[in-house]
Design a protein around this motif. Structure first.
Motif, PDB file in Angstrom:
ATOM      1  N   UNK A   1       5.320  -2.877  -5.036  1.00  0.00           N
ATOM      2  CA  UNK A   1       3.796  -3.207  -4.999  1.00  0.00           C
ATOM      3  C   UNK A   1       2.866  -2.043  -4.715  1.00  0.00           C
ATOM      4  N   UNK A   2       3.348  -0.863  -4.510  1.00  0.00           N
ATOM      5  CA  UNK A   2       2.329   0.354  -4.386  1.00  0.00           C
ATOM      6  C   UNK A   2       2.844   1.336  -3.551  1.00  0.00           C
ATOM      7  N   UNK A   3       3.424   1.197  -2.403  1.00  0.00           N
ATOM      8  CA  UNK A   3       3.934   2.154  -1.391  1.00  0.00           C
ATOM      9  C   UNK A   3       5.183   2.871  -1.896  1.00  0.00           C
ATOM     10  N   UNK A   4       5.000   4.133  -2.145  1.00  0.00           N
ATOM     11  CA  UNK A   4       6.003   4.891  -2.941  1.00  0.00           C
ATOM     12  C   UNK A   4       7.609   4.523  -1.984  1.00  0.00           C
ATOM     13  N   UNK A   5       7.473   4.122  -0.882  1.00  0.00           N
ATOM     14  CA  UNK A   5       8.796   3.855  -0.009  1.00  0.00           C
ATOM     15  C   UNK A   5       9.279   2.397  -0.698  1.00  0.00           C
ATOM     16  N   UNK A   6       8.529   1.661  -1.115  1.00  0.00           N
ATOM     17  CA  UNK A   6       9.100   0.364  -1.587  1.00  0.00           C
ATOM     18  C   UNK A   6       9.397   0.196  -2.948  1.00  0.00           C
TER      19      UNK A   6
ATOM     20  N   UNK B   1       0.020  -2.832   0.680  1.00  0.00           N
ATOM     21  CA  UNK B   1       0.897  -1.955   0.836  1.00  0.00           C
ATOM     22  C   UNK B   1       0.221  -0.684   0.404  1.00  0.00           C
ATOM     23  N   UNK B   2      -0.854  -0.309  -0.081  1.00  0.00           N
ATOM     24  CA  UNK B   2      -1.507   0.773  -0.494  1.00  0.00           C
ATOM     25  C   UNK B   2      -2.636   1.183   0.354  1.00  0.00           C
ATOM     26  N   UNK B   3      -3.183   2.397   0.256  1.00  0.00           N
ATOM     27  CA  UNK B   3      -4.281   2.599   0.992  1.00  0.00           C
ATOM     28  C   UNK B   3      -5.608   1.649   0.958  1.00  0.00           C
ATOM     29  N   UNK B   4      -6.063   1.475   1.892  1.00  0.00           N
ATOM     30  CA  UNK B   4      -7.131   0.281   1.871  1.00  0.00           C
ATOM     31  C   UNK B   4      -6.854  -0.856   1.941  1.00  0.00           C
ATOM     32  N   UNK B   5      -5.701  -1.163   2.267  1.00  0.00           N
ATOM     33  CA  UNK B   5      -5.157  -2.536   1.860  1.00  0.00           C
ATOM     34  C   UNK B   5      -6.016  -3.563   2.997  1.00  0.00           C
ATOM     35  N   UNK B   6      -6.202  -4.845   2.440  1.00  0.00           N
ATOM     36  CA  UNK B   6      -6.955  -5.595   3.232  1.00  0.00           C
ATOM     37  C   UNK B   6      -6.649  -7.091   3.194  1.00  0.00           C
TER      38      UNK B   6
ATOM     39  N   UNK C   1     -14.909  -8.661  -0.918  1.00  0.00           N
ATOM     40  CA  UNK C   1     -13.836  -7.753  -1.202  1.00  0.00           C
ATOM     41  C   UNK C   1     -14.376  -7.104  -2.555  1.00  0.00           C
ATOM     42  N   UNK C   2     -13.562  -6.025  -2.528  1.00  0.00           N
ATOM     43  CA  UNK C   2     -13.865  -4.963  -3.787  1.00  0.00           C
ATOM     44  C   UNK C   2     -13.160  -5.317  -4.924  1.00  0.00           C
ATOM     45  N   UNK C   3     -13.974  -5.909  -5.797  1.00  0.00           N
ATOM     46  CA  UNK C   3     -13.532  -6.633  -7.174  1.00  0.00           C
ATOM     47  C   UNK C   3     -12.852  -5.660  -7.947  1.00  0.00           C
TER      48      UNK C   3
ATOM     49  N   UNK D   1      -6.216  -4.712  -7.175  1.00  0.00           N
ATOM     50  CA  UNK D   1      -5.300  -5.868  -7.095  1.00  0.00           C
ATOM     51  C   UNK D   1      -5.259  -6.530  -5.887  1.00  0.00           C
ATOM     52  N   UNK D   2      -5.266  -8.257  -6.163  1.00  0.00           N
ATOM     53  CA  UNK D   2      -5.328  -9.024  -5.083  1.00  0.00           C
ATOM     54  C   UNK D   2      -4.572 -10.225  -5.366  1.00  0.00           C
ATOM     55  N   UNK D   3      -3.774 -10.741  -4.313  1.00  0.00           N
ATOM     56  CA  UNK D   3      -3.013 -11.928  -4.097  1.00  0.00           C
ATOM     57  C   UNK D   3      -3.907 -13.033  -3.501  1.00  0.00           C
ATOM     58  N   UNK D   4      -3.666 -14.547  -3.989  1.00  0.00           N
ATOM     59  CA  UNK D   4      -4.394 -15.597  -3.201  1.00  0.00           C
ATOM     60  C   UNK D   4      -3.143 -16.097  -2.609  1.00  0.00           C
TER      61      UNK D   4
END
Ligand code: SAH
Length: 262
Positions: A16-21, A205-210, A226-228, A231-234
């Motif tokens: 999903x974004x974080x390099x550890x994942x 999992x990324x910087x600025x996650x909300x 939100x900042x359109x 990437x976002x999930x509902x």
């Protein structure tokens, strides 16, 4: 005379974004590849795991340039493999969850090119873990469903709303923010309670996650902040209330404008 061998393609989930994942198998595939074809949701730190001499080909959208079409990507993968290269096709999350990995695999198979798949942590798993709520939970959600809120060529959303309304199943919508208003109308008309807990998780999992918590009735309003473009999930379902952010955000909403000191 040396024969020119055909290479192979590995469809790799970057998480999903974080390099550890990212999985150990994915790291190995990247370290050994000779070419890497990647798109927008793959971060620099993960791309840097590719062999330093690997050819890097970006096929996502960028300023003033359209993303490559799926046909162009399919053709590119075949062409690189026919040059004898071992190619990693790097995709955000899991290649088989709304990633068009299936289409690429079938195309490669038809072209006679060996294709293997390395799974990745899909966005729903990354986001739920990051914000501390389970996707299934005994007595609350006996299942989870992943759907996409984005249709091919901007067709109208025509999901089976009635089939998606189930208070005992968590509903996770990928690419659901741009069609959010239509989706909320569809779901509530089909019987989804307006009190259903809901959330939007952006950049999980990324910087600025909300994570923004709301109900089906208030989600559209909550999404305005939100900042359109990110990437976002509902997510719909009671499991969202198990996130510590749920209590914190609900308390904020019910706070009187001025709290007198006790
Ligand atoms: N194959 C990917 C999904 C690709 S579709 C996966 O398994 O995760 C792209 C959509 O995934 C985005 O529009 C968004 O809805 C979701 N997504 C991907 N990364 C995300 C992240 N870090 N946070 C929230 N949603 C994300």
């Amino acid at each position: 005379m040396l024969t020119h061998e055909i290479g192979s393609v590995t469809l790799v989930g970057a998480g999903p974004g974080h390099p550890d994942l990212i999985t150990v198998r994915a790291v190995r595939a990247l370290a050994q590849c000779q070419a890497v074809v990647y798109d927008r949701l793959v971060g620099r730190e993960i791309l840097d795991l590719a062999h330093p001499k690997a050819k890097r080909v970006y096929v996502g959208k960028s300023c003033g340039r359209h993303a490559a079409t799926q046909d162009e990507i399919n053709a590119l993968l075949v062409a690189l493999a026919r040059q004898g290269l071992d190619v990693v096709r790097l995709k955000g999350g899991d290649p088989f969850v709304f990633g068009r990995g299936g289409e690429e695999m079938l195309h490669l198979r038809a072209a006679g090119i060996a294709c293997t798949v390395v799974p990745g942590v899909t966005a729903a798993f990354g986001c739920a873990a990051e914000f501390d709520f389970p996707l299934t939970h005994r007595g609350m959600a006996s299942g989870v469903r992943f759907v996409t809120g984005h249709m091919k060529n901007d067709e109208d959303l025509s999901l089976d709303w009635r089939g998606l309304v189930d208070p005992h199943t968590t509903l996770v919508v990928y690419m659901g923010v741009s069609g959010l208003a239509a989706m909320l109308d569809g779901l509530t008309e089909a019987g989804l309670s307006k009190e259903t807990p809901a959330a939007i998780i952006q950049n999980g999992t990324r910087a600025g996650q909300r994570m923004v918590c709301a109900t089906a009735a208030t989600l559209n309003k909550a999404a305005r902040n939100l900042n359109h473009g990110m990437p976002a999930l509902v997510v719909f379902g009671e499991v969202v209330t198990l996130s510590p952010l749920w209590d914190a955000q609900m308390a904020e909403l019910t706070l009187p404008p001025l709290c007198a000191a006790q």
